[in-house]
Design a protein around this motif. Structure first.
Motif, PDB file in Angstrom:
ATOM      1  N   LEU A 139      95.133  57.949  55.700  1.00 31.90           N
ATOM      2  CA  LEU A 139      93.935  57.194  55.351  1.00 31.90           C
ATOM      3  C   LEU A 139      93.315  57.672  54.041  1.00 31.90           C
ATOM      4  O   LEU A 139      92.821  56.888  53.245  1.00 31.90           O
ATOM      5  N   HIS A 140      93.362  58.991  53.851  1.00 30.83           N
ATOM      6  CA  HIS A 140      92.741  59.571  52.659  1.00 30.83           C
ATOM      7  C   HIS A 140      93.258  60.986  52.481  1.00 30.83           C
ATOM      8  O   HIS A 140      93.453  61.720  53.457  1.00 30.83           O
ATOM      9  N   THR A 141      93.513  61.362  51.237  1.00 30.03           N
ATOM     10  CA  THR A 141      93.946  62.733  50.937  1.00 30.03           C
ATOM     11  C   THR A 141      93.371  63.155  49.590  1.00 30.03           C
ATOM     12  O   THR A 141      93.132  62.305  48.718  1.00 30.03           O
ATOM     13  N   ALA A 142      93.111  64.440  49.442  1.00 29.80           N
ATOM     14  CA  ALA A 142      92.564  64.955  48.182  1.00 29.80           C
ATOM     15  C   ALA A 142      92.888  66.437  48.067  1.00 29.80           C
ATOM     16  O   ALA A 142      92.892  67.159  49.065  1.00 29.80           O
ATOM     17  N   THR A 143      93.180  66.863  46.848  1.00 32.75           N
ATOM     18  CA  THR A 143      93.429  68.273  46.563  1.00 32.75           C
ATOM     19  C   THR A 143      92.334  68.799  45.647  1.00 32.75           C
ATOM     20  O   THR A 143      91.980  68.160  44.648  1.00 32.75           O
ATOM     21  N   PHE A 144      91.790  69.951  46.010  1.00 34.68           N
ATOM     22  CA  PHE A 144      90.739  70.591  45.226  1.00 34.68           C
ATOM     23  C   PHE A 144      91.173  71.999  44.845  1.00 34.68           C
ATOM     24  O   PHE A 144      92.009  72.616  45.522  1.00 34.68           O
ATOM     25  N   PHE A 145      90.554  72.500  43.790  1.00 32.03           N
ATOM     26  CA  PHE A 145      90.752  73.894  43.377  1.00 32.03           C
ATOM     27  C   PHE A 145      89.401  74.583  43.338  1.00 32.03           C
ATOM     28  O   PHE A 145      88.432  74.028  42.796  1.00 32.03           O
ATOM     29  N   SER A 146      89.335  75.769  43.919  1.00 31.92           N
ATOM     30  CA  SER A 146      88.126  76.580  43.868  1.00 31.92           C
ATOM     31  C   SER A 146      88.304  77.571  42.728  1.00 31.92           C
ATOM     32  O   SER A 146      89.071  78.521  42.834  1.00 31.92           O
ATOM     33  N   VAL A 147      87.600  77.334  41.614  1.00 36.47           N
ATOM     34  CA  VAL A 147      87.914  78.033  40.369  1.00 36.47           C
ATOM     35  C   VAL A 147      86.989  79.207  40.065  1.00 36.47           C
ATOM     36  O   VAL A 147      86.978  79.726  38.954  1.00 36.47           O
ATOM     37  N   GLY A 148      86.219  79.647  41.069  1.00 35.91           N
ATOM     38  CA  GLY A 148      85.364  80.818  40.891  1.00 35.91           C
ATOM     39  C   GLY A 148      83.893  80.462  40.850  1.00 35.91           C
ATOM     40  O   GLY A 148      83.506  79.404  40.337  1.00 35.91           O
ATOM     41  N   GLY A 149      83.071  81.337  41.438  1.00 33.98           N
ATOM     42  CA  GLY A 149      81.632  81.131  41.410  1.00 33.98           C
ATOM     43  C   GLY A 149      81.152  79.961  42.238  1.00 33.98           C
ATOM     44  O   GLY A 149      80.023  79.506  42.080  1.00 33.98           O
ATOM     45  N   GLY A 150      82.008  79.446  43.137  1.00 30.85           N
ATOM     46  CA  GLY A 150      81.640  78.291  43.943  1.00 30.85           C
ATOM     47  C   GLY A 150      81.945  76.960  43.273  1.00 30.85           C
ATOM     48  O   GLY A 150      81.753  75.903  43.873  1.00 30.85           O
ATOM     49  N   PHE A 151      82.430  76.991  42.034  1.00 30.17           N
ATOM     50  CA  PHE A 151      82.785  75.766  41.323  1.00 30.17           C
ATOM     51  C   PHE A 151      84.079  75.196  41.894  1.00 30.17           C
ATOM     52  O   PHE A 151      85.018  75.943  42.204  1.00 30.17           O
ATOM     53  N   ILE A 152      84.156  73.861  42.004  1.00 34.99           N
ATOM     54  CA  ILE A 152      85.378  73.203  42.457  1.00 34.99           C
ATOM     55  C   ILE A 152      85.792  72.132  41.451  1.00 34.99           C
ATOM     56  O   ILE A 152      84.949  71.550  40.769  1.00 34.99           O
ATOM     57  N   TYR A 337      81.421  83.217  29.564  1.00 45.79           N
ATOM     58  CA  TYR A 337      82.592  83.560  30.383  1.00 45.79           C
ATOM     59  C   TYR A 337      83.169  82.322  31.056  1.00 45.79           C
ATOM     60  O   TYR A 337      84.388  82.157  31.147  1.00 45.79           O
ATOM     61  N   LYS A 338      82.301  81.453  31.539  1.00 42.67           N
ATOM     62  CA  LYS A 338      82.754  80.241  32.207  1.00 42.67           C
ATOM     63  C   LYS A 338      83.456  79.309  31.227  1.00 42.67           C
ATOM     64  O   LYS A 338      84.440  78.659  31.565  1.00 42.67           O
ATOM     65  N   GLU A 339      82.950  79.251  29.986  1.00 46.70           N
ATOM     66  CA  GLU A 339      83.516  78.354  28.979  1.00 46.70           C
ATOM     67  C   GLU A 339      84.816  78.890  28.374  1.00 46.70           C
ATOM     68  O   GLU A 339      85.760  78.136  28.164  1.00 46.70           O
ATOM     69  N   GLN A 340      84.864  80.189  28.099  1.00 46.41           N
ATOM     70  CA  GLN A 340      85.986  80.733  27.339  1.00 46.41           C
ATOM     71  C   GLN A 340      87.058  81.408  28.189  1.00 46.41           C
ATOM     72  O   GLN A 340      88.191  81.571  27.735  1.00 46.41           O
ATOM     73  N   ALA A 341      86.708  81.805  29.398  1.00 50.54           N
ATOM     74  CA  ALA A 341      87.666  82.566  30.201  1.00 50.54           C
ATOM     75  C   ALA A 341      87.607  82.115  31.651  1.00 50.54           C
ATOM     76  O   ALA A 341      87.904  80.975  31.972  1.00 50.54           O
ATOM     77  N   SER A 342      87.211  83.005  32.549  1.00 42.31           N
ATOM     78  CA  SER A 342      87.157  82.683  33.967  1.00 42.31           C
ATOM     79  C   SER A 342      86.287  83.706  34.677  1.00 42.31           C
ATOM     80  O   SER A 342      86.204  84.864  34.261  1.00 42.31           O
ATOM     81  N   ILE A 343      85.661  83.264  35.780  1.00 42.52           N
ATOM     82  CA  ILE A 343      84.921  84.190  36.639  1.00 42.52           C
ATOM     83  C   ILE A 343      85.589  84.262  38.004  1.00 42.52           C
ATOM     84  O   ILE A 343      84.969  84.646  38.983  1.00 42.52           O
ATOM     85  N   SER A 344      86.862  83.912  38.051  1.00 43.96           N
ATOM     86  CA  SER A 344      87.619  83.899  39.304  1.00 43.96           C
ATOM     87  C   SER A 344      88.523  85.118  39.415  1.00 43.96           C
ATOM     88  O   SER A 344      89.417  85.318  38.579  1.00 43.96           O
ATOM     89  N   GLY A 345      88.310  85.921  40.460  1.00 48.03           N
ATOM     90  CA  GLY A 345      89.164  87.088  40.686  1.00 48.03           C
ATOM     91  C   GLY A 345      90.590  86.692  40.966  1.00 48.03           C
ATOM     92  O   GLY A 345      91.531  87.430  40.644  1.00 48.03           O
ATOM     93  N   ALA A 346      90.792  85.529  41.563  1.00 51.37           N
ATOM     94  CA  ALA A 346      92.141  85.053  41.867  1.00 51.37           C
ATOM     95  C   ALA A 346      92.868  84.586  40.620  1.00 51.37           C
ATOM     96  O   ALA A 346      94.086  84.425  40.630  1.00 51.37           O
ATOM     97  N   GLU A 347      92.126  84.388  39.547  1.00 57.64           N
ATOM     98  CA  GLU A 347      92.732  83.915  38.301  1.00 57.64           C
ATOM     99  C   GLU A 347      92.909  85.030  37.284  1.00 57.64           C
ATOM    100  O   GLU A 347      93.949  85.115  36.615  1.00 57.64           O
ATOM    101  N   VAL A 348      91.906  85.908  37.143  1.00 54.53           N
ATOM    102  CA  VAL A 348      91.973  86.955  36.112  1.00 54.53           C
ATOM    103  C   VAL A 348      91.706  88.356  36.656  1.00 54.53           C
ATOM    104  O   VAL A 348      91.561  89.308  35.886  1.00 54.53           O
ATOM    105  N   GLY A 349      91.639  88.523  37.962  1.00 52.83           N
ATOM    106  CA  GLY A 349      91.346  89.834  38.513  1.00 52.83           C
ATOM    107  C   GLY A 349      89.849  90.091  38.582  1.00 52.83           C
ATOM    108  O   GLY A 349      89.029  89.253  38.184  1.00 52.83           O
ATOM    109  N   CYS A 350      89.482  91.268  39.058  1.00 51.84           N
ATOM    110  CA  CYS A 350      88.071  91.585  39.271  1.00 51.84           C
ATOM    111  C   CYS A 350      87.295  91.712  37.962  1.00 51.84           C
ATOM    112  O   CYS A 350      86.073  91.655  37.965  1.00 51.84           O
ATOM    113  N   GLN A 351      87.986  91.866  36.845  1.00 55.53           N
ATOM    114  CA  GLN A 351      87.273  91.872  35.562  1.00 55.53           C
ATOM    115  C   GLN A 351      86.504  90.570  35.359  1.00 55.53           C
ATOM    116  O   GLN A 351      85.459  90.546  34.710  1.00 55.53           O
TER     117      GLN A 351
END
Length: 465
Positions: A139-152, A337-351
């Motif tokens: 009926l319906h399907t969707a894929t999302f990504f959680s990119v850090g800081g609660g942003f999707i 940081y959000k614009e130029q890099a990432s705040i996601s530990g799963a993407e760039v580590g705890c840095q």
């Protein structure tokens, strides 16, 4: 919309912004879409596939239970801890999920499909929701990504989202993507970094609303500490990590009756530990800019309010002004940081989590202590420079070890970075932009086992029990 201060500081529940808040938000969006499409009554089955880091550390991060709550229609910024406990207990007892709060389905944590070794192209934190009718037709399907800081971000809409972001920036009076652009605005206008951020925020809210919103954010941070100080015993999850904040608080009240400046470090440690112990137990926290790093900014702001020069005679209005100014300056650096890099530990580590929070906190402190824009930028640069390469390797996939203590250490780094910058004249060899780019590139080079998968570092070298 352009990233603003209320995107970086949002209210949610622990233990992780990328693994708890983001997935709950995505699930709630999916449930609302079903309702809006008029397809709820036809739903007979539900399937949730989790990929990469969400699958690898989801159990320790509360991902699966957060998704269940989101599918029931709850949003992370609105749900209260008691509601979390009540609904999860009901789902566990009955084995039934109320999709969008209306359609009962036999579904629970054990029914989710985990694919830890499958990483989708956009981001390691991927999740797919699918509902079918009684005949098995989708009926319906969707894929999302959680990119850090609660942003999707929704799959297939990345380019549109980026275009919308760029278009929304045109509405800002002083848009910036880099620290160089931010400093140029400061030079051209004679304004401070917090003033530039305030002007941009005023494009979507009036000043009183901004002020009230930021003071509310601080009140939630303070309430988080107070709630944590009332809890005793062990943190959930099986690592048998003892809550230290209540005992530390009792000791400080005995040893430091007059708020002696020599105890500043102990108070900063206490606030950071208290927030992150509450986060680890699934309590209500402020993403700052993530849950895993939620204790750093409150701890450094506490220092600014209680130990910065001149605060001993400050009025409540003065203190409120410090809170607003601090969070605006920290938010401006968070945008970088959000614009130029990432705040996601799963993407760039705890840095990307603790490092960015430490950098934001250093900027906020330097701003309220009278720093020039160049000194504030320098403070942010120093803090991140000495968090480069920080890995995310939580033991047992839980946001406890090394996460809780790491917040206290990073808060102290932020305070030192601000003090070092304020003793200089703002000139320095390495720019904040160069450090942010380096962090991004270091994250790309970092082995996946050190990026929130619990497959390397402390996660495999320390016996869990």
């Amino acid at each position: 919309m352009a990233v603003g201060v209320f995107d970086l500081f949002s209210i949610g529940i622990g233990p992780s912004s990328s693994h708890t808040v983001g997935p709950m938000r995505a699930a709630a969006v999916f449930a609302e879409e079903l309702k809006g499409l008029g397809k709820l009554a036809d739903v007979a089955s539900l399937r949730v596939d989790l990929y990469g880091s969400l699958a690898a550390t989801g159990h320790g991060h509360g991902t699966m239970t957060a998704i269940l709550l989101g599918l029931e229609g709850f949003h992370p910024e609105l749900i209260l801890p008691e509601e979390v406990e009540e609904r999860l207990a009901a789902i566990a007892e009955t084995g039934t999920l109320n999709l969008a709060g209306a359609v009962p389905l036999p579904y629970g944590v054990q029914d989710m499909v985990l694919r830890p070794l499958t990483v989708l192209p956009r981001h390691t934190n991927g999740m797919t929701f699918t509902v079918s009718d009684p005949d098995g037709n989708v009926l319906h399907t969707a894929t999302f990504f959680s990119v850090g800081g609660g942003f999707i971000v929704r799959e297939g809409e990345e380019d549109a989202a980026l275009q919308e972001l760029e278009e929304s920036k045109k509405e800002l009076p002083l848009p910036f993507r880099t620290a160089a652009e931010l400093l140029e605005h400061c030079r051209d206008t004679g304004l401070g970094i917090s003033d530039i951020m305030l002007l941009n925020e005023k494009s979507s809210r009036d000043e009183e609303e901004i002020r009230a919103g930021l003071l509310h954010i601080w009140s939630v941070m303070e309430a988080c500490v107070q709630t944590s100080l009332k809890r005793t015993g062990l943190l959930p999850g099986g690592l048998k990590v003892r809550r230290r904040a209540p005992d530390w608080h009792d000791r400080l009240l005995k040893e430091d009756k007059d708020r002696d400046p020599k105890y500043w470090q102990e108070w900063v440690n206490l606030v950071a530990l208290a927030v992150n112990e509450e986060n680890a137990s699934g309590g209500r926290v402020v993403t700052a800019p993530t849950n895993g790093a939620a204790g750093i900014i409150p701890a450094v702001l506490y220092y600014a309010l209680h130990f910065a020069p001149g605060m001993e005679s400050a009025t409540q209005e003065d203190r409120d002004g410090v809170v607003v100014k601090f969070l605006l300056a920290a938010g401006a650096v968070g945008v970088l940081y959000k614009e130029q890099a990432s705040i996601s530990g799963a993407e760039v580590g705890c840095q990307g989590e603790v490092g960015s929070a430490s950098s934001m906190a250093a900027a906020g402190l330097a701003e309220v202590m009278g720093g020039t824009p160049a000194q504030v930028e320098n403070a942010a640069e120093i803090a991140m420079e000495h968090n480069l390469g920080l890995t995310c390797d939580p033991i047992g996939g839980l946001v406890q070890v090394p996460c809780i203590e790491r917040n206290a250490i990073a808060a102290a780094k932020a305070i030192n970075a601000a003090k070092m910058a304020l003793w200089g004249d703002g000139t320095h060899r390495v720019s904040l932009d160069e450090v942010i780019i380096t962090m991004r590139e270091t994250g790309k080079d970092m082995s996946d086992k050190y990026k929130e998968t619990a497959m390397g570092g402390l996660a495999v070298n320390v016996v869990e029990c």
